[in-house]
Design an enzyme around this catalytic site. Structure first.
Site, mmCIF file in Angstrom:
data_model
loop_
_atom_site.group_PDB
_atom_site.id
_atom_site.type_symbol
_atom_site.label_atom_id
_atom_site.label_comp_id
_atom_site.label_asym_id
_atom_site.label_seq_id
_atom_site.Cartn_x
_atom_site.Cartn_y
_atom_site.Cartn_z
ATOM 1 N N HIS A 158 10.846 8.573 28.586
ATOM 2 C CA HIS A 158 11.171 9.280 27.338
ATOM 3 C C HIS A 158 12.367 8.576 26.721
ATOM 4 C CE1 HIS A 158 8.810 12.948 27.841
ATOM 5 N NE2 HIS A 158 9.104 12.921 29.115
ATOM 6 N N CYS A 186 4.779 10.320 29.500
ATOM 7 C CA CYS A 186 4.976 11.377 30.491
ATOM 8 C C CYS A 186 3.782 12.336 30.587
ATOM 9 C CB CYS A 186 6.284 12.104 30.207
ATOM 10 S SG CYS A 186 6.876 12.975 31.653
ATOM 11 N N ARG A 222 11.794 17.280 40.984
ATOM 12 C CA ARG A 222 11.579 16.489 39.767
ATOM 13 C C ARG A 222 12.260 15.129 39.926
ATOM 14 N NH1 ARG A 222 9.144 19.187 36.079
ATOM 15 N NH2 ARG A 222 9.522 17.652 34.466
#
Ligand code: GLN
Length: 241
Positions: free
Chosen positions: A189, A93, A126
């Site tokens: 993640h 990320c 996002r």
């Protein structure tokens, strides 16, 4: 045999349990009787890349990325040399974004390491949620969780995988992440490696071969991990592809 794993700037780049990736690598080495050492580096520490076998660059918020970017400029040359000599890197990320040339956040632009000529721009919303990829590295899909404002444009580089479910490199991207030499950059993640033991072993194998020549990696009993992986694939993969 022994592998040394370098964790860069864990106080700033360690979102959503990225450290779990290191725990996973260490455990899977130890189960095979291979020694593992973890070296954590703070911002002001000197890094001798020649003693590292695997480097983890974790995720960070925009603010934390700004804090590390000045330091990255000073290690850029050594980092590039490590990558060009086949050093293994897992960049997640924020760390993935920092592998590229730049990350544009509104009026501000962060300069990255420039390991690969890719760039990132912050979007309005996002991109969050479970994600499933099909990589050409393995028959088994890669599963994870993404949460990023940045959109990454990889040009003609090889992606980590094709998106079966989720967003990926940018809005409606077909691809996710990047592969370059022994570097994997990804938005996943999770942590990524405990959910994907095949990807963990791929990185360990690369690092062992680089240090010791061709090494046979003993298979482990991954039934539980594979069941979890399969569950996520079944529940989140689009049926319209
Ligand atoms: N700050 C970056 C973004 O939002 C990376 C965040 C992260 O590492 N999860 O795009």
């Amino acid at each position: 045999m022994k592998l040394t794993i370098g964790h860069l700037y864990p106080q700033l780049l360690n979102l959503y349990g990225d450290r779990g990736n290191i725990i996973c690598m260490v455990q899977r080495l130890q189960w095979r009787g291979i020694e593992a050492e973890v070296k954590e580096f703070d911002l002001n520490d000197e890094i001798d890349f020649s003693e590292l076998d695997i480097v983890l660059l974790g995720g960070g918020s925009d603010r934390e990325q700004l804090l590390v970017c000045n330091r990255l400029r000073t290690i850029k040359e050594d980092f590039l040399h490590y990558v060009e000599c086949g050093g293994v890197v897992l960049a997640i990320c924020g760390g993935y974004q920092l592998l590229g040339t730049s990350y544009k956040m509104g009026d501000e632009t962060i300069e990255g390491l420039g390991v690969v000529q890719i760039h990132t721009e912050r979007g309005d919303e996002r991109l969050v949620g479970n994600i499933v990829l099909q990589s050409d590295l393995f028959p088994l899909p890669i599963v994870g969780f993404e949460n990023h404002g940045g959109r990454t444009f990889i040009g003609n580089y090889e992606p980590l995988g094709k998106v079966l479910s989720g967003h990926g490199n940018h809005d409606n991207a077909v691809n996710e992440g990047i592969q370059y030499k022994h570097v994997i950059g990804t938005y996943l993640h999770g942590p990524l490696l405990p959910k994907n033991p095949h990807l963990c072993d791929y990185l360990l194998q690369l690092a062992l071969n680089r240090r010791y020549g061709q090494v046979e990696l003993m298979p482990l009993d991954d039934q539980d991990e594979l069941k979890a992986n399969h569950y996520i694939v079944e529940h989140f993969t689009r049926t319209d592809l």
